[in-house]
Scaffold this active site. Structure first.
Site, mmCIF file in Angstrom:
data_model
loop_
_atom_site.group_PDB
_atom_site.id
_atom_site.type_symbol
_atom_site.label_atom_id
_atom_site.label_comp_id
_atom_site.label_asym_id
_atom_site.label_seq_id
_atom_site.Cartn_x
_atom_site.Cartn_y
_atom_site.Cartn_z
ATOM 1 C CG HIS A 87 -0.139 0.098 2.516
ATOM 2 N ND1 HIS A 87 0.207 -0.993 3.268
ATOM 3 C CD2 HIS A 87 0.371 1.171 3.162
ATOM 4 C CE1 HIS A 87 0.900 -0.603 4.326
ATOM 5 N NE2 HIS A 87 1.015 0.705 4.283
ATOM 6 C CE1 TYR A 97 6.534 11.583 10.138
ATOM 7 C CE2 TYR A 97 5.418 10.192 8.523
ATOM 8 C CZ TYR A 97 5.981 10.371 9.772
ATOM 9 O OH TYR A 97 5.974 9.333 10.663
ATOM 10 C CB SER A 134 9.710 9.784 0.992
ATOM 11 O OG SER A 134 10.136 8.814 0.056
ATOM 12 C CG HIS A 191 7.694 4.639 0.583
ATOM 13 N ND1 HIS A 191 7.580 5.700 1.435
ATOM 14 C CD2 HIS A 191 7.785 3.543 1.378
ATOM 15 C CE1 HIS A 191 7.607 5.274 2.693
ATOM 16 N NE2 HIS A 191 7.728 3.955 2.683
ATOM 17 C CB SER A 237 6.977 -0.889 2.407
ATOM 18 O OG SER A 237 7.517 0.229 3.053
#
Length: 260
Positions: A115, A197, A201, A203, A205
């Site tokens: 996800h 945040y 970033s 992404h 995983s």
């Protein structure tokens, strides 16, 4: 490249909360709340439903993973994310990447589900799950399906450096993701919860291991992993992801918000 810092949840299922900051450090701190009046969260009531009753915090039960916050009755670990359904070709690429990473860190293990996070993992009282989900549904209703490209290999660590992750960072589609995060953040602020945040970033995983092993996975290992991605057949098409729904997981409950 230094390891990105990400906030990962530590629910029993270890739902990864992956809103990483670039470069780690202070950038990993969540955005400050807007200062709105705090909603009056009701105190724990007798008979509060709890998805993880009598859960032990023994890390040996969770592959060495450590909870980010203590388990308490009535507190539900909650996470908003875009689910990714892996195709056979993606799993073939994943196998190649994990195999190469294990030549540097033998304990690297592939993720079982994939996800892209739109929130940190936050703690939500049971009584606020329904209003939280209603608010999310209202704010996300206008969003359409969109594509992004996740093709840049990057190494991340969680906030307390107890786990390291290998992920595919988004290189296109960042603007749309930030728009989604902005709306999710507004809901979080309504409930006085930490927002995402400042410099995320985004992404997906791919793999993880216990401990801060970013030093071993970066540098030469990271370059080799990127080469595998770049040279994988049809990787440009494979890693162009269409997002069709947003999901919220709260304890053992799942809520889906289809994109238009």
């Amino acid at each position: 490249m230094s390891g990105g810092l990400v906030g990962y949840s530590s629910s029993e299922e270890d739902e990864e909360d992956e809103g990483g900051s670039r470069g780690g450090g202070a950038q990993g701190s969540p955005v400050a709340s807007s200062g709105r009046p705090r909603l009056p969260v009701p105190a724990g009531l007798p008979g509060d439903p709890d998805p993880e009753e009598a859960v032990s915090d023994d890390s040996a039960r969770h592959g060495g993973r450590v909870r980010g916050f203590p388990h308490e009755r009535g507190n539900w670990a909650t996470h908003v994310y875009l689910p990714y359904v892996a195709q056979e070709e993606f799993l073939e690429l994943l196998e190649l990447l994990v195999s190469r990473a294990r030549t540097y860190v033998p304990s690297v293990a592939a993720m079982e589900e994939f996800h892209l996070s739109l929130s940190q993992c936050v703690v939500l009282r049971y009584h606020w799950i329904d209003p939280f989900v209603r608010s999310l549904r209202e704010r996300l209703a206008a969003f359409h399906r969109f594509f992004c490209v996740a093709d840049q290999v990057k190494v991340y660590t969680n906030q307390n450096k107890t786990r390291t992750f290998i992920g595919l960072e988004v290189s296109a589609g960042h603007f749309q993701l930030l728009e989604l995060v902005s709306e999710v953040d507004r809901v979080l602020e309504e409930f006085d919860l930490p927002t995402f945040y400042k410099d995320p970033s985004f992404h997906i995983s791919l793999a993880w291991c216990v401990g801060d092993l970013s030093g071993k996975l970066e540098g030469q290992c990271l370059r080799e992993l990127q080469d595998i991605v770049d040279e994988f057949e049809d990787s440009a098409l494979l890693l162009r992801v269409q997002w069709e729904q947003i999901r919220c997981k709260s304890g053992n409950k799942y809520f889906s918000f289809p994109l238009r």
